[in-house]
Design an enzyme around this catalytic site. Structure first.
Site, PDB file in Angstrom:
ATOM      1  N   LYS A  23      -1.837  87.223 -50.705  1.00  0.00           N
ATOM      2  CA  LYS A  23      -0.929  86.508 -50.055  1.00  0.00           C
ATOM      3  C   LYS A  23      -1.312  85.781 -48.979  1.00  0.00           C
ATOM      4  O   LYS A  23      -2.501  85.996 -48.584  1.00  0.00           O
ATOM      5  CB  LYS A  23       0.274  87.504 -49.659  1.00  0.00           C
ATOM      6  CG  LYS A  23       1.038  88.263 -50.883  1.00  0.00           C
ATOM      7  CD  LYS A  23       1.857  87.363 -51.781  1.00  0.00           C
ATOM      8  CE  LYS A  23       1.918  87.717 -52.967  1.00  0.00           C
ATOM      9  NZ  LYS A  23       2.855  88.966 -53.439  1.00  0.00           N
TER      10      LYS A  23
HETATM   11  C1  LIG Z   1       3.279  89.954 -54.288  1.00  0.00           C
HETATM   12  C2  LIG Z   1       4.864  89.559 -54.781  1.00  0.00           C
HETATM   13  C3  LIG Z   1       6.092  90.764 -54.506  1.00  0.00           C
HETATM   14  C4  LIG Z   1       5.206  92.245 -54.139  1.00  0.00           C
HETATM   15  O1  LIG Z   1       4.513  92.495 -53.122  1.00  0.00           O
HETATM   16  P1  LIG Z   1       3.722  93.699 -53.004  1.00  0.00           P
HETATM   17  O2  LIG Z   1       3.267  93.792 -51.519  1.00  0.00           O
HETATM   18  O3  LIG Z   1       2.490  93.560 -53.979  1.00  0.00           O
HETATM   19  O4  LIG Z   1       4.648  95.074 -53.271  1.00  0.00           O
HETATM   20  C5  LIG Z   1       7.217  90.700 -54.524  1.00  0.00           C
HETATM   21  N1  LIG Z   1       7.889  89.550 -54.813  1.00  0.00           N
HETATM   22  C6  LIG Z   1       7.041  88.499 -55.016  1.00  0.00           C
HETATM   23  C7  LIG Z   1       7.581  87.215 -55.134  1.00  0.00           C
HETATM   24  C8  LIG Z   1       5.613  88.452 -55.030  1.00  0.00           C
HETATM   25  O5  LIG Z   1       4.991  87.349 -55.190  1.00  0.00           O
END
Ligand SMILES: *Cc1c(COP(=O)(O)O)cnc(C)c1O
Length: 403
Positions: A183
């Site tokens: 992210k």
């Molecule tokens: C990465 C992601 C998540 C989950 O995030 P985590 O921190 O890995 O639990 C949820 N929604 C979207 C759209 C994502 O891309």
């Protein structure tokens, strides 16, 4: 031709993050503690939210938000089909039913279809700020106003994004952020709930740590007391100070990361504007796109090759790419039509045939960007059918065919 493979994304971990983690390890305080609190305060200051509750993933942030809202069996929750599975999985974990909804050409929730699928059982909606761009939040608020439907924003891609000048997370009862490795900022694994609701904040904080009335940090510090009460059977979703050590410095560097992402996106936009069969992501009016992803569309007919072949061609040139996302309704766990909206998934299915995310992250050098640009242009030009000029006289054979 590149000698080294360029992944489609990479985290940016600096020496400050490393030193801060080491400091936590040496301090003896490795779980939730002062650094987690500091990270929460800094995050609240950055986004402008009233409360920030650090947790161990965005999945946990979404799950806790729904749990704190009391979502459970018999309830329906509206979820766009073009998202990561976590957005819908958490609904199922609570025994509620996701109702998958189509998206628009920008990959954002189709508001009209969402509105048509509201039922007496609808208790919440989870719009996704896809690729780093806000969904039409005003429309989401309009269709949920006054009917008791809670909005839980999936802002996994969108830390630092804005809608109509306002930072995502600044207003609203439940906004869930991700600090997963891929992210825009990372704590390895991690997430945050932002909220402007005092009671909701208390409920989320309590549920994130066993449902206990006091958190472990206060319990074990010198001023704390040994006494606590378990108000409800909560979960174990708290963030550690090791994670927060990363977050504190990632957040400080986030404005620079976003600046660079936007710069790279602008470079791609310019370099690919004239390519036949390639549709580029666009920044919609009134939004600041933070380009967590740069998803292009490859139209097989006009580009001359399919999305799948395009990914292979990049791969042959040592360049990574990925697909965001395989729509949920196409996965075995979500194929059951009872989880599908009325209206079908015309746009999501069309997008799925064509979308792919090009490499885009602040650590890319100018040469990396140049390599991607050159490769994409070369692949398209190599696959163009030979040009036919309309001003050329028709061939005799064609004439005889029409006669
Ligand atoms: C990465 C992601 C998540 C989950 O995030 P985590 O921190 O890995 O639990 C949820 N929604 C979207 C759209 C994502 O891309």
């Amino acid at each position: 031709m590149r000698s080294q493979f360029l992944p489609y994304c990479l985290p940016m971990i600096g020496e400050e993050e490393i030193a801060e983690v080491v400091d936590s390890l040496r301090s003896g305080w490795v779980t939730t503690g002062p650094k987690t609190r500091r990270f929460e305060q800094q995050f609240a200051a950055y986004t402008g939210c009233r409360h920030a509750i650090a947790v161990n993933s965005c999945t946990a942030a979404l799950h806790l938000s729904l749990a704190a809202l009391g979502i459970g069996p018999g309830d329906e929750v509206i979820v766009p089909t073009l998202t990561f599975c976590a957005t819908a999985n958490v609904v199922r974990h609570l025994g509620a039913d996701p109702v998958l909804i189509d998206v628009d050409e920008d990959g954002l929730l189709d508001i009209n279809q969402a509105e048509r699928n509201i039922s007496p059982r609808t208790k919440a909606i989870i719009p996704v700020h896809f690729a780093g761009q806000s969904c039409p939040l005003d429309e989401v608020r309009r269709i949920t106003a006054g009917n008791g439907i809670a909005v839980v924003e999936d802002a996994a891609h969108a830390v630092g994004a804005t809608f109509q000048g306002e930072m995502i997370g600044a207003t609203g009862r439940a906004i869930a952020f991700s600090f997963y490795a891929t992210k825009n900022m990372t704590t390895g694994e991690g997430g945050m709930i932002a909220t402007d609701d005092d009671q909701f904040a208390d409920a989320c904080r309590r549920l994130s740590l066993h449902g206990m009335s006091r958190d472990a940090w206060k319990r074990y510090s010198e001023t704390g007391s040994w006494y606590y009460e378990v108000i409800e059977p909560g979960y174990k979703d708290n963030m550690t100070d090791i994670q927060a050590s990363l977050g504190i410095h990632q957040l400080q560097r986030l404005p620079g990361f976003i600046e660079r992402r936007r710069q790279l996106a602008a470079r791609y936009n310019e370099a690919f504007a004239d390519l036949p069969g390639i549709t580029l992501p666009r920044e919609l009016p009134g939004r600041r796109h933070v380009y967590h992803l740069y998803p292009i569309r490859v139209n097989a007919k006009t580009a001359g090759l399919s999305r799948g072949s395009f990914i292979e061609e990049l791969r042959r040139r040592n360049l990574g790419s990925s697909v965001h996302f395989i729509p949920l309704h196409r996965h075995p766990a979500y194929r059951d039509a009872r989880q599908h909206c009325r209206g079908g998934f015309r746009v999501a299915d069309a997008l799925y045939e064509e979308i792919m995310s090009l490499p885009l992250y602040p650590g890319m050098t100018d040469e990396d960007v140049q390599d991607v640009i050159a490769a994409v242009r070369e692949i398209v030009s190599e696959h163009q059918p030979p040009r036919v000029y309309s001003c050329q006289p028709a061939m005799p054979s064609q004439l005889s065919n029409t006669l």
